[in-house]
Design an enzyme around this catalytic site. Structure first.
Site, short mmCIF file in Angstrom:
data_model
loop_
_atom_site.label_atom_id
_atom_site.label_comp_id
_atom_site.label_asym_id
_atom_site.label_seq_id
_atom_site.Cartn_x
_atom_site.Cartn_y
_atom_site.Cartn_z
N THR A 175 0.80 -0.73 -5.47
CA THR A 175 -0.18 0.74 -5.26
C THR A 175 -1.22 0.92 -6.43
OG1 THR A 175 1.56 1.60 -3.79
CG2 THR A 175 -0.21 3.35 -4.67
N CYS A 177 4.86 1.72 -8.11
CA CYS A 177 4.88 0.91 -7.09
C CYS A 177 3.67 -0.11 -7.80
CB CYS A 177 4.42 1.17 -5.90
SG CYS A 177 4.43 -0.11 -4.47
N THR A 235 0.92 -0.89 -0.06
CA THR A 235 0.04 0.14 0.08
C THR A 235 0.91 1.27 0.09
OG1 THR A 235 -2.00 1.03 1.01
CG2 THR A 235 -0.18 0.36 2.63
N GLY A 276 1.42 5.34 -7.64
CA GLY A 276 0.59 4.20 -8.23
C GLY A 276 1.23 3.95 -9.75
#
Length: 183
Positions: free
Chosen positions: A168, A165, A7, A162
Protein backbone atom coordinates in the site's frame (compact mmCIF):
# COMPACT_ATOMS: atom_id res chain seq x y z
CA UNK A 1 -4.59 -15.78 -3.94
CA UNK A 2 -1.44 -13.73 -4.37
CA UNK A 3 -3.44 -11.07 -6.23
CA UNK A 4 -5.22 -9.91 -3.08
CA UNK A 5 -1.92 -8.77 -1.61
CA UNK A 6 -1.73 -5.47 -3.34
CA UNK A 7 -3.90 -2.63 -2.16
CA UNK A 8 -5.99 -0.99 0.50
CA UNK A 9 -9.57 0.17 -0.03
CA UNK A 10 -11.53 1.67 2.87
CA UNK A 11 -14.98 3.22 3.22
CA UNK A 12 -16.44 5.24 6.09
CA UNK A 13 -20.03 6.40 6.48
CA UNK A 14 -21.01 9.10 8.96
CA UNK A 15 -24.37 10.82 8.98
CA UNK A 16 -25.42 11.55 5.41
CA UNK A 17 -21.88 11.31 3.98
CA UNK A 18 -19.88 8.34 2.76
CA UNK A 19 -16.27 8.34 1.60
CA UNK A 20 -14.44 5.60 -0.28
CA UNK A 21 -10.71 5.71 -0.83
CA UNK A 22 -7.83 3.62 -2.02
CA UNK A 23 -4.13 3.74 -2.60
CA UNK A 24 -2.54 3.77 -6.04
CA UNK A 25 0.00 0.96 -5.89
CA UNK A 26 -0.08 -1.98 -8.30
CA UNK A 27 2.35 -4.80 -7.63
CA UNK A 28 3.38 -7.88 -9.51
CA UNK A 29 4.73 -10.20 -6.85
CA UNK A 30 7.16 -8.05 -4.90
CA UNK A 31 7.71 -5.43 -7.63
CA UNK A 32 5.85 -2.11 -7.79
CA UNK A 33 4.54 -1.77 -11.35
CA UNK A 34 2.51 1.42 -10.95
CA UNK A 35 2.08 3.92 -8.13
CA UNK A 36 -0.87 5.98 -9.42
CA UNK A 37 -3.60 3.46 -10.29
CA UNK A 38 -7.24 4.53 -9.87
CA UNK A 39 -9.01 1.83 -7.89
CA UNK A 40 -12.01 3.98 -6.97
CA UNK A 41 -14.80 4.81 -9.43
CA UNK A 42 -18.02 6.78 -9.44
CA UNK A 43 -20.76 4.81 -11.21
CA UNK A 44 -24.38 5.31 -12.23
CA UNK A 45 -24.15 9.03 -12.86
CA UNK A 46 -22.06 9.65 -9.75
CA UNK A 47 -24.62 8.11 -7.38
CA UNK A 48 -22.60 5.00 -6.54
CA UNK A 49 -18.99 4.61 -5.41
CA UNK A 50 -17.02 1.44 -6.14
CA UNK A 51 -13.53 0.34 -5.14
CA UNK A 52 -11.66 -2.86 -5.84
CA UNK A 53 -8.85 -5.02 -4.55
CA UNK A 54 -7.37 -7.99 -6.35
CA UNK A 55 -6.37 -8.68 -9.92
CA UNK A 56 -6.78 -5.52 -11.99
CA UNK A 57 -8.30 -7.15 -15.08
CA UNK A 58 -10.58 -9.23 -12.86
CA UNK A 59 -11.69 -6.16 -10.93
CA UNK A 60 -12.41 -4.17 -14.11
CA UNK A 61 -14.53 -7.06 -15.38
CA UNK A 62 -16.50 -7.10 -12.14
CA UNK A 63 -16.92 -3.31 -12.07
CA UNK A 64 -18.32 -3.43 -15.63
CA UNK A 65 -20.70 -6.23 -14.66
CA UNK A 66 -21.77 -4.36 -11.55
CA UNK A 67 -22.43 -1.19 -13.52
CA UNK A 68 -24.59 -3.19 -15.94
CA UNK A 69 -26.55 -4.55 -12.97
CA UNK A 70 -27.03 -1.00 -11.66
CA UNK A 71 -28.44 0.06 -15.04
CA UNK A 72 -30.73 -2.97 -15.20
CA UNK A 73 -32.05 -2.41 -11.67
CA UNK A 74 -32.39 1.42 -11.86
CA UNK A 75 -29.53 2.05 -9.45
CA UNK A 76 -30.79 -0.25 -6.68
CA UNK A 77 -27.50 -1.02 -4.94
CA UNK A 78 -28.71 -3.98 -2.87
CA UNK A 79 -30.39 -5.83 -5.74
CA UNK A 80 -27.49 -5.10 -8.09
CA UNK A 81 -24.94 -6.39 -5.57
CA UNK A 82 -26.86 -9.60 -4.90
CA UNK A 83 -27.35 -10.22 -8.62
CA UNK A 84 -23.63 -9.69 -9.28
CA UNK A 85 -22.69 -12.02 -6.41
CA UNK A 86 -25.04 -14.70 -7.77
CA UNK A 87 -23.53 -14.41 -11.25
CA UNK A 88 -20.02 -14.34 -9.82
CA UNK A 89 -20.67 -17.52 -7.86
CA UNK A 90 -22.43 -19.48 -10.62
CA UNK A 91 -20.87 -18.31 -13.89
CA UNK A 92 -17.95 -20.49 -14.92
CA UNK A 93 -15.82 -17.63 -16.25
CA UNK A 94 -16.63 -15.18 -13.44
CA UNK A 95 -15.94 -17.81 -10.78
CA UNK A 96 -12.25 -17.65 -11.65
CA UNK A 97 -12.00 -13.91 -11.07
CA UNK A 98 -9.99 -12.96 -8.00
CA UNK A 99 -11.07 -9.60 -6.67
CA UNK A 100 -13.27 -7.99 -4.04
CA UNK A 101 -15.43 -4.88 -4.28
CA UNK A 102 -16.69 -2.26 -1.87
CA UNK A 103 -19.69 -0.38 -3.24
CA UNK A 104 -21.65 2.43 -1.62
CA UNK A 105 -24.57 4.71 -2.33
CA UNK A 106 -26.33 7.29 -0.18
CA UNK A 107 -27.88 4.59 2.01
CA UNK A 108 -25.69 1.47 2.02
CA UNK A 109 -22.09 0.28 2.00
CA UNK A 110 -21.49 -3.30 0.82
CA UNK A 111 -18.57 -5.68 0.42
CA UNK A 112 -19.01 -8.11 -2.49
CA UNK A 113 -16.84 -11.23 -2.67
CA UNK A 114 -16.33 -14.03 -5.15
CA UNK A 115 -17.73 -16.50 -2.64
CA UNK A 116 -21.17 -15.02 -3.24
CA UNK A 117 -21.09 -12.88 -0.11
CA UNK A 118 -22.76 -9.49 0.04
CA UNK A 119 -21.92 -8.00 3.42
CA UNK A 120 -23.12 -4.73 4.92
CA UNK A 121 -20.58 -3.86 7.61
CA UNK A 122 -21.61 -2.64 11.02
CA UNK A 123 -20.86 0.98 11.89
CA UNK A 124 -20.53 1.88 8.19
CA UNK A 125 -16.81 1.05 8.06
CA UNK A 126 -15.49 -1.40 5.46
CA UNK A 127 -12.01 -2.25 4.22
CA UNK A 128 -10.50 -4.78 1.81
CA UNK A 129 -7.11 -5.65 0.42
CA UNK A 130 -3.78 -6.43 1.99
CA UNK A 131 -3.84 -3.28 4.13
CA UNK A 132 -7.56 -3.56 4.84
CA UNK A 133 -7.25 -4.74 8.43
CA UNK A 134 -4.87 -1.89 9.28
CA UNK A 135 -7.10 0.70 7.62
CA UNK A 136 -10.24 -0.68 9.22
CA UNK A 137 -8.68 -0.63 12.68
CA UNK A 138 -7.50 2.95 12.21
CA UNK A 139 -10.86 4.03 10.78
CA UNK A 140 -12.74 2.50 13.65
CA UNK A 141 -10.54 4.19 16.26
CA UNK A 142 -10.87 7.56 14.52
CA UNK A 143 -14.60 7.12 13.96
CA UNK A 144 -15.30 6.25 17.59
CA UNK A 145 -13.04 8.88 19.15
CA UNK A 146 -13.35 11.92 16.89
CA UNK A 147 -15.95 13.83 14.90
CA UNK A 148 -13.82 13.88 11.75
CA UNK A 149 -15.59 13.87 8.39
CA UNK A 150 -15.65 10.48 6.63
CA UNK A 151 -13.18 11.59 3.96
CA UNK A 152 -10.69 12.67 6.64
CA UNK A 153 -11.06 9.34 8.45
CA UNK A 154 -10.50 7.51 5.14
CA UNK A 155 -7.41 9.62 4.36
CA UNK A 156 -5.84 9.09 7.79
CA UNK A 157 -6.67 5.37 7.70
CA UNK A 158 -5.00 4.99 4.29
CA UNK A 159 -1.94 6.85 5.60
CA UNK A 160 -1.65 4.45 8.53
CA UNK A 161 -2.14 1.40 6.30
CA UNK A 162 0.50 2.76 3.91
CA UNK A 163 2.96 3.07 6.78
CA UNK A 164 2.43 -0.58 7.75
CA UNK A 165 1.53 -2.55 4.60
CA UNK A 166 4.29 -2.91 1.98
CA UNK A 167 1.66 -3.35 -0.76
CA UNK A 168 0.00 0.00 0.00
CA UNK A 169 1.40 3.40 -0.94
CA UNK A 170 0.59 7.03 -0.10
CA UNK A 171 -0.97 8.03 -3.44
CA UNK A 172 -4.63 8.19 -2.45
CA UNK A 173 -7.83 8.72 -4.35
CA UNK A 174 -10.88 9.48 -2.21
CA UNK A 175 -14.41 10.00 -3.50
CA UNK A 176 -17.43 11.09 -1.48
CA UNK A 177 -21.20 11.09 -1.66
CA UNK A 178 -23.38 13.32 0.44
CA UNK A 179 -26.14 15.91 0.39
CA UNK A 180 -23.76 18.60 -0.90
CA UNK A 181 -22.52 16.50 -3.83
CA UNK A 182 -24.20 16.89 -7.17
CA UNK A 183 -25.06 13.48 -8.52
Amino acid sequence: MQQFDGTTIVSVRRGERVALGGDGQVTLGNIVIKATARKIRKLHGGKVLAGFAGGTADAFTLIERFEAKLQKHQGNLLVSAVELAKDWRTDRMLRRLEAMLIVADKDHTLIITGNGDVLEPEQGIAAIGSGGAFAQSAARALFENTDLAPEVVVKKSLEIAGDICIYTNHNHLIETLGPDDEA
